[in-house]
Scaffold this motif. Sequence first.
Motif, PDB file in Angstrom:
ATOM      1  N   LEU A 153       0.824  -1.209   0.000  1.00  0.00           N
ATOM      2  CA  LEU A 153       0.000   0.000   0.000  1.00  0.00           C
ATOM      3  C   LEU A 153       0.858   1.257   0.000  1.00  0.00           C
ATOM      4  N   ILE A 154       1.976   1.219   0.746  1.00  0.00           N
ATOM      5  CA  ILE A 154       2.901   2.362   0.730  1.00  0.00           C
ATOM      6  C   ILE A 154       3.411   2.611  -0.686  1.00  0.00           C
ATOM      7  N   GLY A 155       3.764   1.545  -1.364  1.00  0.00           N
ATOM      8  CA  GLY A 155       4.266   1.687  -2.722  1.00  0.00           C
ATOM      9  C   GLY A 155       3.196   2.108  -3.696  1.00  0.00           C
ATOM     10  N   TYR A 156       2.035   1.481  -3.628  1.00  0.00           N
ATOM     11  CA  TYR A 156       1.000   1.754  -4.622  1.00  0.00           C
ATOM     12  C   TYR A 156       0.490   3.190  -4.529  1.00  0.00           C
ATOM     13  N   LEU A 163      10.373   4.725  -2.650  1.00  0.00           N
ATOM     14  CA  LEU A 163      10.139   3.277  -2.619  1.00  0.00           C
ATOM     15  C   LEU A 163       9.108   2.816  -3.652  1.00  0.00           C
ATOM     16  N   HIS A 164       8.557   3.770  -4.395  1.00  0.00           N
ATOM     17  CA  HIS A 164       7.458   3.414  -5.304  1.00  0.00           C
ATOM     18  C   HIS A 164       7.869   2.341  -6.308  1.00  0.00           C
ATOM     19  N   ASP A 165       9.012   2.533  -6.956  1.00  0.00           N
ATOM     20  CA  ASP A 165       9.441   1.569  -7.986  1.00  0.00           C
ATOM     21  C   ASP A 165       9.821   0.217  -7.385  1.00  0.00           C
ATOM     22  N   ILE A 166      10.256   0.225  -6.129  1.00  0.00           N
ATOM     23  CA  ILE A 166      10.636  -1.032  -5.476  1.00  0.00           C
ATOM     24  C   ILE A 166       9.413  -1.832  -5.078  1.00  0.00           C
ATOM     25  N   LEU A 167       8.373  -1.141  -4.631  1.00  0.00           N
ATOM     26  CA  LEU A 167       7.204  -1.814  -4.056  1.00  0.00           C
ATOM     27  C   LEU A 167       6.059  -1.994  -5.040  1.00  0.00           C
ATOM     28  N   THR A 168       6.241  -1.560  -6.283  1.00  0.00           N
ATOM     29  CA  THR A 168       5.221  -1.766  -7.324  1.00  0.00           C
ATOM     30  C   THR A 168       5.880  -2.265  -8.601  1.00  0.00           C
ATOM     31  N   GLU A 169       5.056  -2.808  -9.488  1.00  0.00           N
ATOM     32  CA  GLU A 169       5.547  -3.274 -10.784  1.00  0.00           C
ATOM     33  C   GLU A 169       4.437  -3.124 -11.809  1.00  0.00           C
ATOM     34  N   PHE A 170       4.709  -2.346 -12.857  1.00  0.00           N
ATOM     35  CA  PHE A 170       3.726  -2.115 -13.920  1.00  0.00           C
ATOM     36  C   PHE A 170       2.379  -1.638 -13.359  1.00  0.00           C
ATOM     37  N   GLY A 171       2.447  -0.741 -12.381  1.00  0.00           N
ATOM     38  CA  GLY A 171       1.224  -0.191 -11.818  1.00  0.00           C
ATOM     39  C   GLY A 171       0.475  -1.127 -10.885  1.00  0.00           C
ATOM     40  N   ARG A 172       1.135  -2.195 -10.459  1.00  0.00           N
ATOM     41  CA  ARG A 172       0.514  -3.177  -9.561  1.00  0.00           C
ATOM     42  C   ARG A 172       1.325  -3.272  -8.270  1.00  0.00           C
ATOM     43  N   ASN A 181       1.753 -11.223  -8.544  1.00  0.00           N
ATOM     44  CA  ASN A 181       0.909 -12.414  -8.534  1.00  0.00           C
ATOM     45  C   ASN A 181       1.173 -13.273  -7.291  1.00  0.00           C
ATOM     46  N   VAL A 182       2.436 -13.394  -6.918  1.00  0.00           N
ATOM     47  CA  VAL A 182       2.778 -14.198  -5.747  1.00  0.00           C
ATOM     48  C   VAL A 182       2.349 -13.469  -4.472  1.00  0.00           C
ATOM     49  N   LEU A 183       2.492 -12.137  -4.459  1.00  0.00           N
ATOM     50  CA  LEU A 183       2.016 -11.374  -3.303  1.00  0.00           C
ATOM     51  C   LEU A 183       0.530 -11.648  -3.066  1.00  0.00           C
ATOM     52  N   GLY A 184      -0.283 -11.503  -4.114  1.00  0.00           N
ATOM     53  CA  GLY A 184      -1.720 -11.700  -3.964  1.00  0.00           C
ATOM     54  C   GLY A 184      -2.057 -13.080  -3.453  1.00  0.00           C
ATOM     55  N   ALA A 185      -1.408 -14.095  -4.010  1.00  0.00           N
ATOM     56  CA  ALA A 185      -1.673 -15.473  -3.576  1.00  0.00           C
ATOM     57  C   ALA A 185      -1.214 -15.709  -2.146  1.00  0.00           C
ATOM     58  N   PHE A 186      -0.082 -15.121  -1.776  1.00  0.00           N
ATOM     59  CA  PHE A 186       0.453 -15.280  -0.426  1.00  0.00           C
ATOM     60  C   PHE A 186      -0.510 -14.719   0.623  1.00  0.00           C
ATOM     61  N   LEU A 187      -1.229 -13.675   0.288  1.00  0.00           N
ATOM     62  CA  LEU A 187      -2.106 -13.014   1.255  1.00  0.00           C
ATOM     63  C   LEU A 187      -3.395 -13.786   1.525  1.00  0.00           C
ATOM     64  N   VAL A 188      -3.808 -14.651   0.616  1.00  0.00           N
ATOM     65  CA  VAL A 188      -5.107 -15.313   0.751  1.00  0.00           C
ATOM     66  C   VAL A 188      -5.236 -16.132   2.039  1.00  0.00           C
ATOM     67  N   PRO A 189      -4.289 -17.031   2.381  1.00  0.00           N
ATOM     68  CA  PRO A 189      -4.433 -17.764   3.647  1.00  0.00           C
ATOM     69  C   PRO A 189      -4.525 -16.844   4.860  1.00  0.00           C
ATOM     70  N   ALA A 190      -3.792 -15.737   4.833  1.00  0.00           N
ATOM     71  CA  ALA A 190      -3.855 -14.783   5.949  1.00  0.00           C
ATOM     72  C   ALA A 190      -5.223 -14.136   6.024  1.00  0.00           C
ATOM     73  N   VAL A 191      -5.807 -13.809   4.879  1.00  0.00           N
ATOM     74  CA  VAL A 191      -7.161 -13.240   4.855  1.00  0.00           C
ATOM     75  C   VAL A 191      -8.147 -14.207   5.501  1.00  0.00           C
ATOM     76  N   LEU A 192      -8.072 -15.480   5.145  1.00  0.00           N
ATOM     77  CA  LEU A 192      -8.995 -16.475   5.690  1.00  0.00           C
ATOM     78  C   LEU A 192      -8.788 -16.655   7.193  1.00  0.00           C
ATOM     79  N   TYR A 193      -7.540 -16.648   7.620  1.00  0.00           N
ATOM     80  CA  TYR A 193      -7.239 -16.824   9.047  1.00  0.00           C
ATOM     81  C   TYR A 193      -7.789 -15.657   9.862  1.00  0.00           C
ATOM     82  N   VAL A 194      -7.540 -14.439   9.401  1.00  0.00           N
ATOM     83  CA  VAL A 194      -8.020 -13.264  10.121  1.00  0.00           C
ATOM     84  C   VAL A 194      -9.548 -13.203  10.065  1.00  0.00           C
ATOM     85  N   LEU A 222      -5.195  -4.770  -4.898  1.00  0.00           N
ATOM     86  CA  LEU A 222      -4.282  -3.894  -5.631  1.00  0.00           C
ATOM     87  C   LEU A 222      -3.081  -4.628  -6.222  1.00  0.00           C
ATOM     88  N   SER A 223      -2.951  -5.925  -5.914  1.00  0.00           N
ATOM     89  CA  SER A 223      -1.955  -6.719  -6.641  1.00  0.00           C
ATOM     90  C   SER A 223      -2.411  -6.943  -8.084  1.00  0.00           C
TER      91      SER A 223
END
Length: 422
Positions: A153-156, A163-172, A181-194, A222-223
């Motif tokens: 979110l800081i990057g986007y 840090l914008h270019d480090i924390l984003t890629e092609f506007g994502r 793509n891996v960020l988005g997938a990584f977050l899913v189990p955490a979303v379900l747990y919370v 935003l991924s």
Amino acid sequence: MSVTYDGMKFGSAAPARVADTRRSHVRPGFKRLAQIYLWIVIASGCVVYVEPAPYDALLLGAVILLPVAGLVTLPRTLAAYLILLCGIAAGGYVATTQAGIFDVPAKHVTITLYLALTSVVLAGFVANNPVPHVRLIMSAYVAAALVASIAALIGYFNIVPSLHDILTEFGRARGTFKDPNVLGAFLVPAVLYVLNDVLTARPVRALFWTPLLAVLVLATLLSFSRGAWINLLVGLIVYGFFAFSLSRSNRQRIKLLFCAVLAGIVAVGALVAVQTIPQVSERLSERASFEQSYDVGPEGRFGGQKKAAVLVAEHPLGIGALEFSRLYHPEDVHQVYLNMYLNTGWFGGTLYVLLVLATIVLGLKFVVRERDVRGYGAILVAAFLGMSVEGMVVDTDHWRHFYLIMAMIWGMVAARRPGPEA
């Protein structure tokens, strides 16, 4: 006779007592240090800019430390898990002999074997004491997901321009990952747990977790990963089904329905709100289509998958890992099941499919038998099903969290099945 913990039953009392006797020489303080170290290892999974990532090096220490601390139990069920994983790796080494080069596919398969063997140790850690150990792993996982989400979110939103270019890629948003793509997938189990905590915890605790859930969901959105969106949707549907059907009273079901309706209203409102931001609206409209320019045509994603299917039929031993993108197509297969048949041949590919199906079946049986959504089985199985479906459009065979979630499912299942320790 079985041991009950937090409303859940695991294993038989006799093997547990034997295990305690064998581990009695290990000091409690050393065990605690090993658990703290593992928490740090899992939390470090949020930083994946380079390969190998810090997680990979730290995990090797955990694999050595946990058994020494007497925190790993290996029932017979995990022997089947180990055999399936090793069989897949063996197929990969055989397929390497069919490749035009040796070092790249051999390195790829060796990484697969490393992830597999560490997964077995983590499964044994969960089998040793399921509820506390799953809670430990998932608390670290959620911490990692929050760090990655906040960075995304800081990057986007360009909060820290440098840090914008480090924390984003092609506007994502990609946060502390090298791939959105891996960020988005990584977050899913955490979303379900919370989400599970929000639905089952006391009101005060639920209020604490709700903003964290919003951060995780927003970072996933935003991924702009279509695969991650599908993953999350499947996970939410499966978890919701478990939560509703396994509830022990109509009062719980009414509460879940109320929360679901409220969450839906909030989600729609949030989506409308972010649509007012031009850059978000434009990107959402673009990514909502499942026929991007790089998807269609003979050189696109779907064309590549057709080529891969033909190669699978023609090469029973496989062609070697990463050979498809080197020789036959501009990019990888982006379909893990076809990819595994290419990387590990008919033998390894079939074992991989069996591994995924076995994990799903055993996990479903475990959740139905427990009939308690407050347990972690529902979360883990929902997350794994989401990843399994996402595997139809992306290569997930080297995702670290794929092996971690799978290990926890097998560990919980193994703890319920009496058998001699290894």
